[in-house]
Design a protein around this motif. Sequence first.
Motif, PDB file in Angstrom:
ATOM      1  N   ARG A 119       0.832  -1.209   0.000  1.00  0.00           N
ATOM      2  CA  ARG A 119       0.000   0.000   0.000  1.00  0.00           C
ATOM      3  C   ARG A 119       0.866   1.259   0.000  1.00  0.00           C
ATOM      4  NH1 ARG A 119      -1.664   2.801   4.360  1.00  0.00           N
ATOM      5  NH2 ARG A 119      -1.059   1.061   5.697  1.00  0.00           N
ATOM      6  N   THR A 120       1.898   1.283   0.859  1.00  0.00           N
ATOM      7  CA  THR A 120       2.746   2.480   0.956  1.00  0.00           C
ATOM      8  C   THR A 120       3.981   2.405   0.071  1.00  0.00           C
ATOM      9  OG1 THR A 120       4.032   1.563   2.794  1.00  0.00           O
ATOM     10  CG2 THR A 120       2.002   2.765   3.349  1.00  0.00           C
ATOM     11  N   LYS A 121       4.242   1.215  -0.508  1.00  0.00           N
ATOM     12  CA  LYS A 121       5.401   0.977  -1.382  1.00  0.00           C
ATOM     13  C   LYS A 121       6.721   1.101  -0.624  1.00  0.00           C
ATOM     14  CE  LYS A 121       2.295   0.929  -4.621  1.00  0.00           C
ATOM     15  NZ  LYS A 121       1.718  -0.374  -5.047  1.00  0.00           N
ATOM     16  N   LYS A 122       6.725   0.878   0.690  1.00  0.00           N
ATOM     17  CA  LYS A 122       7.937   0.989   1.496  1.00  0.00           C
ATOM     18  C   LYS A 122       8.515  -0.391   1.800  1.00  0.00           C
ATOM     19  CE  LYS A 122       8.118   3.790   4.953  1.00  0.00           C
ATOM     20  NZ  LYS A 122       7.800   4.512   6.199  1.00  0.00           N
ATOM     21  N   TRP A 123       9.853  -0.445   1.939  1.00  0.00           N
ATOM     22  CA  TRP A 123      10.563  -1.670   2.297  1.00  0.00           C
ATOM     23  C   TRP A 123      11.083  -1.571   3.735  1.00  0.00           C
ATOM     24  CZ3 TRP A 123      11.040  -6.235  -0.190  1.00  0.00           C
ATOM     25  CH2 TRP A 123      10.696  -6.287  -1.543  1.00  0.00           C
ATOM     26  N   ARG A 125       9.317  -4.092  13.545  1.00  0.00           N
ATOM     27  CA  ARG A 125       8.174  -3.771  14.401  1.00  0.00           C
ATOM     28  C   ARG A 125       7.422  -2.553  13.862  1.00  0.00           C
ATOM     29  NH1 ARG A 125       9.016  -6.502  19.345  1.00  0.00           N
ATOM     30  NH2 ARG A 125      11.160  -7.253  19.566  1.00  0.00           N
ATOM     31  N   ARG A 126       8.179  -1.579  13.380  1.00  0.00           N
ATOM     32  CA  ARG A 126       7.548  -0.387  12.829  1.00  0.00           C
ATOM     33  C   ARG A 126       6.746  -0.735  11.569  1.00  0.00           C
ATOM     34  NH1 ARG A 126      11.726   2.215  12.209  1.00  0.00           N
ATOM     35  NH2 ARG A 126      12.002   2.260   9.935  1.00  0.00           N
ATOM     36  N   ALA A 127       7.288  -1.657  10.771  1.00  0.00           N
ATOM     37  CA  ALA A 127       6.571  -2.082   9.563  1.00  0.00           C
ATOM     38  C   ALA A 127       5.208  -2.648   9.915  1.00  0.00           C
ATOM     39  CB  ALA A 127       7.402  -3.122   8.817  1.00  0.00           C
ATOM     40  N   LEU A 128       5.157  -3.438  10.965  1.00  0.00           N
ATOM     41  CA  LEU A 128       3.890  -4.038  11.368  1.00  0.00           C
ATOM     42  C   LEU A 128       2.940  -2.995  11.939  1.00  0.00           C
ATOM     43  CD1 LEU A 128       5.265  -7.324  12.965  1.00  0.00           C
ATOM     44  CD2 LEU A 128       4.175  -7.058  10.737  1.00  0.00           C
ATOM     45  N   GLN A 129       3.485  -2.017  12.644  1.00  0.00           N
ATOM     46  CA  GLN A 129       2.638  -0.964  13.200  1.00  0.00           C
ATOM     47  C   GLN A 129       2.045  -0.086  12.102  1.00  0.00           C
ATOM     48  OE1 GLN A 129       5.319   1.006  15.894  1.00  0.00           O
ATOM     49  NE2 GLN A 129       5.221  -0.628  17.431  1.00  0.00           N
ATOM     50  N   GLU A 130       2.815   0.104  11.042  1.00  0.00           N
ATOM     51  CA  GLU A 130       2.388   1.003   9.973  1.00  0.00           C
ATOM     52  C   GLU A 130       1.519   0.304   8.919  1.00  0.00           C
ATOM     53  OE1 GLU A 130       5.972   2.588   8.374  1.00  0.00           O
ATOM     54  OE2 GLU A 130       6.407   3.858  10.129  1.00  0.00           O
ATOM     55  N   SER A 131       1.407  -1.004   9.008  1.00  0.00           N
ATOM     56  CA  SER A 131       0.681  -1.750   7.979  1.00  0.00           C
ATOM     57  C   SER A 131      -0.713  -2.134   8.448  1.00  0.00           C
ATOM     58  CB  SER A 131       1.456  -3.016   7.602  1.00  0.00           C
ATOM     59  OG  SER A 131       1.453  -3.935   8.687  1.00  0.00           O
ATOM     60  N   GLU A 132      -1.540  -2.425   7.478  1.00  0.00           N
ATOM     61  CA  GLU A 132      -2.859  -2.986   7.732  1.00  0.00           C
ATOM     62  C   GLU A 132      -2.855  -4.445   7.287  1.00  0.00           C
ATOM     63  OE1 GLU A 132      -5.583  -0.557   5.594  1.00  0.00           O
ATOM     64  OE2 GLU A 132      -5.071   1.282   6.691  1.00  0.00           O
ATOM     65  N   ASP A 136      -1.391  -5.971   3.807  1.00  0.00           N
ATOM     66  CA  ASP A 136      -0.471  -5.047   3.136  1.00  0.00           C
ATOM     67  C   ASP A 136       0.872  -5.701   2.817  1.00  0.00           C
ATOM     68  OD1 ASP A 136      -2.223  -2.979   3.128  1.00  0.00           O
ATOM     69  OD2 ASP A 136      -1.312  -1.874   4.786  1.00  0.00           O
ATOM     70  N   ILE A 137       1.361  -6.560   3.690  1.00  0.00           N
ATOM     71  CA  ILE A 137       2.761  -6.980   3.672  1.00  0.00           C
ATOM     72  C   ILE A 137       2.992  -8.206   2.788  1.00  0.00           C
ATOM     73  CG2 ILE A 137       4.590  -8.007   5.090  1.00  0.00           C
ATOM     74  CD1 ILE A 137       3.775  -6.179   7.325  1.00  0.00           C
ATOM     75  N   VAL A 138       4.052  -8.114   1.981  1.00  0.00           N
ATOM     76  CA  VAL A 138       4.611  -9.286   1.310  1.00  0.00           C
ATOM     77  C   VAL A 138       5.949  -9.562   1.989  1.00  0.00           C
ATOM     78  CG1 VAL A 138       5.492 -10.262  -0.836  1.00  0.00           C
ATOM     79  CG2 VAL A 138       3.484  -8.775  -0.871  1.00  0.00           C
ATOM     80  N   SER A 139       6.137 -10.765   2.490  1.00  0.00           N
ATOM     81  CA  SER A 139       7.325 -11.119   3.276  1.00  0.00           C
ATOM     82  C   SER A 139       8.292 -11.945   2.443  1.00  0.00           C
ATOM     83  CB  SER A 139       6.904 -11.919   4.513  1.00  0.00           C
ATOM     84  OG  SER A 139       8.021 -12.498   5.155  1.00  0.00           O
TER      85      SER A 139
END
Length: 565
Positions: free
Chosen positions: A442-446, A465-472, A475-478
Amino acid sequence: MQSCGKTTVGAGVKFMYMVSASSKRLHIIAAKTTGIAEKNIIQQENGILDLHRNAVYCGNGDRNNKLPHIKFEGKLIYVLGYDNKDKWENVLGSQFGCVYIDEINTADIDFVREISTRNDYLLATLNPDDPSLPVYREFVNRSRPCARYAADVPEEILRELTEEPVPGWRYWFFSFRDNLSLTEADIQRKMDAAPKGTKLYKNKILGLRGRATGLVFDLQQRHIITAAQAAEHRFLYYSIGCDTSYSRQSHDRLTFEAVGITADKKCILLLEETHNNRDKTNPFAPSDVIPLLNRFAEQVKSRYGFARTIYIDSADAGTIQEAPKPKAAKAKAHTEGVSAGHAVEVAPPATKDNVGYSPEKIGGKSLTSEDSGGIIKEQERMQSSSDYAVPKNLTESREFRSKFDSMDSDKRVQRQYYQVAKEMLQHRSGTNGEDLYFYNTRTKKWYRSITGTQAGTPDYTEEIRRALQESEKGDIVSFHNHPLGMPPSAGDLNAALKNGYKKGYTIGHDGIIFEYTKPEYLIDQSIYDTRISKYKDLGQAEFEAQYNALIDLSKLYGFSVKEVK
């Protein structure tokens, strides 16, 4: 092969002819016991002694050879029972001319493997049995029928002769009509004696392979439900059954099964645990079963609710006598017998009505820890290895690069995925450590974690941890590497659920890539391990066993897993 003239033709004629023609002095006849060999092969009407009057049987051995043997034309044919490992191990230090194995499907597979390399000619008979036995895969299914007799073999068996053939290995199918001593009336009486549709009829009359199923439950498709469907039920009552087996000679198992009774009067198999004495150095006994059973009961209690009754097989007086002894026993043991039938295996229902289960606890052990901040850590199920190096030029190969084309429709994102995988493999080549990358679609951030130790799972850094806080959710591809190239682990799948992945990828140091999605609820590690053990018991390697276990569990837990080609 049915009970017919195959023993007379095989042992009495073909085998003895090959012994006579052999240049070697030592040969072997093997049956389950020496007594069975005497009764069915050597001394029966039209047996070896009846057909070969110059053969002399020394059932107790003689002054020069202590083992039972047959003297024939200046040669020695040892008679062995493959049920006694100590005796056949003493004999198998030599090379032999001809070997005859009676009912190879019931033989000790270690004996069959050992003797198969120590002869010039081997002849074996068998009766239809469980086609999953290793003897079929390793020996029987590597043979082929002669072209002129191929029509005699049932189509069902021909379809199972799929292993790579060995030149000269022949498969012969015998029916009642190959026994010239039987009249048509005799044959009809035998066929009428076995009820059609039973395992007996399938094995003995039709000559087809198969194992007994559906003895308690009729496993039609309509009786099998998914774990998600099971989670919709409200359970009122839980019970545990214990079916015992201590044999070291068979695949029979000690089995614990937990069932739940729902408010709408359905019985669902929720959890199963099995143990087998077959290959144990220190076999378990009745005194060992009750602690195992109590531990199983605690798992049921922590995951579902309290099982008020435990039913122990009434035929096992030894285990029943042991049941009252432990003072810490948590459930009431009954002597009513319960057969270990299968209905469906499901994971914990995630409904609020099921007291004792929380989504973050399985088997009484927390899947999270304080230092992980409530994040389930991904972990590869590993074997020890001294070399985790990535092959030279692997990441630059066209084959490897093309795997990322299917991961996203955006070519720019495809290139980013490829670059991340390349960096990960270059960084961890030669180590068994893991790097972890998150991409927020969604945010296109790594986000990444590359500072972990040289062994084990990646660290959940502040950035992760910040990635998880900022995601819904979704959103995440791991991405993370697997040094041994193993498929995703149960921990990987649980992390996908807990962390809300859209999807995940494991990148093997050998270039193999797996894609997986999150399960519908947490996977029980014990169920995962049990499935792997089942496939390893069938002779599969760790990689193959893990992958097949995942395919099984994907149907129960509602996730997908596939190799990216």
